[in-house]
Design a protein around this motif. Sequence first.
Motif, PDB file in Angstrom:
ATOM      1  N   PRO A   1       0.831  -1.212   0.000  1.00  0.00           N
ATOM      2  CA  PRO A   1       0.000   0.000   0.000  1.00  0.00           C
ATOM      3  C   PRO A   1       0.866   1.264   0.000  1.00  0.00           C
ATOM      4  O   PRO A   1       1.923   1.311   0.638  1.00  0.00           O
ATOM      5  N   LEU A   2       0.415   2.279  -0.724  1.00  0.00           N
ATOM      6  CA  LEU A   2       1.129   3.545  -0.819  1.00  0.00           C
ATOM      7  C   LEU A   2       0.280   4.681  -0.260  1.00  0.00           C
ATOM      8  O   LEU A   2      -0.949   4.569  -0.192  1.00  0.00           O
ATOM      9  N   MET A   3       0.939   5.773   0.095  1.00  0.00           N
ATOM     10  CA  MET A   3       0.204   6.925   0.589  1.00  0.00           C
ATOM     11  C   MET A   3       0.994   8.207   0.319  1.00  0.00           C
ATOM     12  O   MET A   3       2.212   8.184   0.134  1.00  0.00           O
ATOM     13  N   LEU A   4       0.268   9.325   0.284  1.00  0.00           N
ATOM     14  CA  LEU A   4       0.884  10.642   0.230  1.00  0.00           C
ATOM     15  C   LEU A   4       0.966  11.184   1.654  1.00  0.00           C
ATOM     16  O   LEU A   4       0.006  11.059   2.430  1.00  0.00           O
ATOM     17  N   CYS A   5       2.115  11.763   1.996  1.00  0.00           N
ATOM     18  CA  CYS A   5       2.258  12.306   3.348  1.00  0.00           C
ATOM     19  C   CYS A   5       3.252  13.469   3.328  1.00  0.00           C
ATOM     20  O   CYS A   5       3.996  13.663   2.356  1.00  0.00           O
ATOM     21  N   ALA A   6       3.254  14.225   4.397  1.00  0.00           N
ATOM     22  CA  ALA A   6       4.152  15.379   4.497  1.00  0.00           C
ATOM     23  C   ALA A   6       4.320  15.739   5.968  1.00  0.00           C
ATOM     24  O   ALA A   6       3.534  15.321   6.831  1.00  0.00           O
ATOM     25  N   ALA A   7       5.358  16.515   6.244  1.00  0.00           N
ATOM     26  CA  ALA A   7       5.579  16.991   7.612  1.00  0.00           C
ATOM     27  C   ALA A   7       4.600  18.118   7.925  1.00  0.00           C
ATOM     28  O   ALA A   7       4.285  18.939   7.051  1.00  0.00           O
ATOM     29  N   PRO A   8       4.084  18.177   9.144  1.00  0.00           N
ATOM     30  CA  PRO A   8       3.178  19.270   9.517  1.00  0.00           C
ATOM     31  C   PRO A   8       3.775  20.649   9.244  1.00  0.00           C
ATOM     32  O   PRO A   8       3.058  21.568   8.832  1.00  0.00           O
ATOM     33  N   ALA A   9       5.093  20.808   9.424  1.00  0.00           N
ATOM     34  CA  ALA A   9       5.732  22.109   9.196  1.00  0.00           C
ATOM     35  C   ALA A   9       5.647  22.501   7.719  1.00  0.00           C
ATOM     36  O   ALA A   9       5.476  23.687   7.402  1.00  0.00           O
ATOM     37  N   TYR A  10       5.764  21.511   6.829  1.00  0.00           N
ATOM     38  CA  TYR A  10       5.656  21.827   5.397  1.00  0.00           C
ATOM     39  C   TYR A  10       4.235  22.279   5.063  1.00  0.00           C
ATOM     40  O   TYR A  10       4.034  23.280   4.371  1.00  0.00           O
ATOM     41  N   LEU A  11       3.255  21.554   5.540  1.00  0.00           N
ATOM     42  CA  LEU A  11       1.859  21.886   5.229  1.00  0.00           C
ATOM     43  C   LEU A  11       1.467  23.234   5.821  1.00  0.00           C
ATOM     44  O   LEU A  11       0.692  23.987   5.213  1.00  0.00           O
ATOM     45  N   ALA A  12       2.015  23.560   6.989  1.00  0.00           N
ATOM     46  CA  ALA A  12       1.655  24.823   7.636  1.00  0.00           C
ATOM     47  C   ALA A  12       2.195  26.037   6.879  1.00  0.00           C
ATOM     48  O   ALA A  12       1.623  27.131   6.972  1.00  0.00           O
ATOM     49  N   SER A  13       3.262  25.854   6.124  1.00  0.00           N
ATOM     50  CA  SER A  13       3.890  26.995   5.455  1.00  0.00           C
ATOM     51  C   SER A  13       3.620  27.035   3.954  1.00  0.00           C
ATOM     52  O   SER A  13       4.222  27.833   3.237  1.00  0.00           O
ATOM     53  N   ASN A  14       2.709  26.195   3.477  1.00  0.00           N
ATOM     54  CA  ASN A  14       2.397  26.157   2.046  1.00  0.00           C
ATOM     55  C   ASN A  14       0.891  26.214   1.823  1.00  0.00           C
ATOM     56  O   ASN A  14       0.102  26.160   2.776  1.00  0.00           O
ATOM     57  N   ALA A  15       0.499  26.315   0.562  1.00  0.00           N
ATOM     58  CA  ALA A  15      -0.914  26.458   0.209  1.00  0.00           C
ATOM     59  C   ALA A  15      -1.726  25.256   0.689  1.00  0.00           C
ATOM     60  O   ALA A  15      -1.213  24.128   0.736  1.00  0.00           O
ATOM     61  N   PRO A  16      -2.984  25.480   1.043  1.00  0.00           N
ATOM     62  CA  PRO A  16      -3.842  24.382   1.512  1.00  0.00           C
ATOM     63  C   PRO A  16      -3.988  23.285   0.458  1.00  0.00           C
ATOM     64  O   PRO A  16      -3.911  23.535  -0.744  1.00  0.00           O
ATOM     65  N   LEU A  17      -4.196  22.054   0.933  1.00  0.00           N
ATOM     66  CA  LEU A  17      -4.337  20.892   0.049  1.00  0.00           C
ATOM     67  C   LEU A  17      -5.689  20.232   0.307  1.00  0.00           C
ATOM     68  O   LEU A  17      -5.875  19.572   1.322  1.00  0.00           O
ATOM     69  N   GLU A  18      -6.605  20.435  -0.636  1.00  0.00           N
ATOM     70  CA  GLU A  18      -7.919  19.818  -0.486  1.00  0.00           C
ATOM     71  C   GLU A  18      -8.286  18.929  -1.666  1.00  0.00           C
ATOM     72  O   GLU A  18      -9.214  18.127  -1.580  1.00  0.00           O
TER      73      GLU A  18
END
Length: 297
Positions: free
Chosen positions: A164-181
Motif C-alpha cells: 500500500p502507498l500513501m501521500l504524506c508530508a511533515a506538519p511544518a511543510y503543510l503549515a507553510s504552504n498552500a492548503p491541500l484539499e
Amino acid sequence: MKDFSLSDVRLFTKAAQLGGLTPAADVLNVPKASASRQLQRLEATVGHQLLHRGAARFSLTDEGREFLVAAQHVLSILDDVMLNLSGGGGTVTGRLRIAVPHYYGRELLTSHLPDFMAAYPQLDVWVETGKDRVDLARDETDVAIRRGREGCDDLVARHLKSEPLMLCAAPAYLASNAPLESLADLASHAFLGADAEGRKREIHLAAVEKVHRVRVDSVFQSDDLELILQLALSARGIALLPVSLAQPQLGGGLLVPVLPSLTLKPQEINLVYLPARRNSPKIKTFVDYLLGVFRAS
C-alpha cells in the motif's frame, strides 16, 4: 559459422574476471603458453580482438565487452544444466547474486535470508542494494526484487506482495504552504517520489480507478525511498511512500496523511529472473523458498 571451443570461452571469461591470462590459467590449470594460444584461437573464431594485452595494460575491447556478456550468460546456463542433470548431489552450491532496491530489499529480505542461508550453507549469497532496474544478463545477477512490472516483459516475474502507498508530508511543510484539499491543489507544491517525471515536473499517481497526471511546482526523484522519507521529515515536500515505511512517523506525528480520501493503487513487488535460467538449482531453490515464505504470511 565456426564452432567455439568451450574451454577457450571459459578461459576468456576467467581472464576478464581476474584481469589477466596468467591468473586465469592458474585457476583453470591451463599451461600459460596454451592460454595465449587459446585466446588467439577464440579471437580468430570471433573475428575480433577481444582483449588489449600489454605490459601495462590489460582490458577488454569494445567487442570483448559485448562478447563477454553473452559468454558469461551461456556458461552460466550450461553450468546450471549440468548441475541439474547430475542432480547436484542433493546440495545447492555456487554463488547466488540478488539485486534489490534499498528499502524493499532490506524490508523483504532481512527477516528471511538468515533461515535460507542456514538451510543452504554451501550456497554463497551476494546481495546488491540500490539496484531496482538491474540488467540481469549484463550484470550477472541471478534474481532481482523489482517494484512494478515495467521492464519485466522479457523476464519471469513472480509476485511477492502488494505494498500500500500513501501521500504524506511533515506538519511544518503543510503549515507553510498552500492548503491541500484536492489533486489540483498539488500544482503549487513540491513532490518527492520514486517514479516522477522530473524534467516535465509532472507526477503520475496511480489511483484505484485511474492514473492521475498532475503538474507540480517542483519534483525530486530518487530510487532510494528512505532518502525520500528523510526529505519529507525535513519539510521539503509531499512524499509518495509505502505505508510500511511511513507508518512509524505517522504514529509519532512527524508526518501526516495528505489527501487521505485518494485511494492509491498498491505497489506490486515482484521477484524476477531470466527465462533461460528457470531450471537453475540455486535460482529455483531461492525463488521457491521466498514464494513459500510470502504465501504463508
